[in-house]
Write a protein that holds these residues in place. Structure first.
Motif: not given
Ligand code: BTN
Length: 264
Positions: A71-75, A164-167
């Motif tokens: 999945t690619w989060l795209s806000p 969750q992706l901050n790192e």
């Protein structure tokens, strides 16, 4: 299927892109407020025989896709777009298209923000070791001919990065400290990509590789490359003109074209 086809100039780019003066890329641009995935929509346009260099861009993707079906989060706030290309090059050169895209994005980031980026083979662009941009190139080819490619570019500009992706992920806004102009970036990426696409069409793979290497420090690194069914360890000796990694392994020289790289 495309979720909602609102046709809105959220980037206020219509007039500006008309002044792009590119040869091929961005002559025609489809804008959406919200779409499932620009790559998916691009595929539909190809079925309708759309022209070389057509771009699809959306403010929000509800089903953005990354490599390996992730999945690619795209806000809202990022740059999520796809470029349709019909390069008349051999399918074995397919990777060079992604390399041309990544050097174009890197140069645009430098031009607009002054920031230095690093390219992580095969297609990630990093700042401070975190991913700022991912590229998903979908290629359809016969044995000797590329039928089409869709180069999907996802660039974290002003969008929020999921907790969750901050790192592992970062946005340009986080590094610069304020909003970065998506208009300027988009325009600069298209201009640079147009020039590099022209080089590619003229078989100037050497330029693309040479420039790509200026953004990478992979040569000489000990790595583990995780492919779908294989894991290979070795030292990176070179990247060839087709974008393959040339690895020195304990069982000899090996060329690898795909996979995730881990630095050891
Ligand atoms: C990766 O896994 O690193 C590649 C990410 C590619 C994301 C972009 S966003 C625009 C285009 N549309 C998609 O659904 N994916 C690509």
């Amino acid at each position: 299927m495309v979720e909602k086809l609102t046709h809105n100039n959220f980037l206020d780019m219509d007039k500006k892109t008309n002044n792009l003066k590119t040869k091929i890329i961005g002559k025609k641009i489809y804008y959406f407020d919200k779409i499932q995935s620009t790559n998916l929509y691009a595929k539909q346009l190809i079925d309708e025989k759309i022209e070389d260099g057509t771009v699809v861009i959306a403010d929000v993707q509800t089903g953005g896709r990354g490599r390996k079906n992730r999945t690619w989060l795209s806000p809202s706030g990022g740059l999520w777009f796809s470029v349709i290309l019909y390069p008349d090059i051999s399918p074995r050169r397919g990777m060079v298209i992604t390399m041309a895209a990544s050097i174009s994005v890197s140069k645009a980031i430098k031009e607009v923000t002054g920031l230095k980026t690093e390219i992580k083979w095969p297609n990630d662009i990093l700042i401070k070791n975190k991913k700022v941009c991912g590229i998903l190139t979908e290629l359809n080819a016969d044995l000797n001919k590329i039928n089409y490619t869709i180069v999907g570019i996802g660039l974290n500009v002003n969008n929020k990065i999921d907790k969750q992706l901050n790192e592992i992920a970062i946005s340009l806004k986080q590094v610069v400290g304020s909003d970065v102009s998506r208009d300027k970036l988009f325009k600069s990426i298209l201009k640079n990509f147009d020039i590099n696409y022209f080089r590619l069409k003229n078989n100037d793979f050497k330029y693309i590789k040479k420039t790509w290497l200026t953004y990478s420090n992979i040569i000489g690194k000990k790595v583990k490359i995780i492919e779908e069914k294989n894991v290979t360890e070795g030292v990176v000796k070179d990247i060839d003109d087709n974008g393959y990694i040339i690895l020195k392994t304990i069982s000899g020289k090996k060329r690898v074209l795909n996979g995730d790289v881990l630095y050891l």
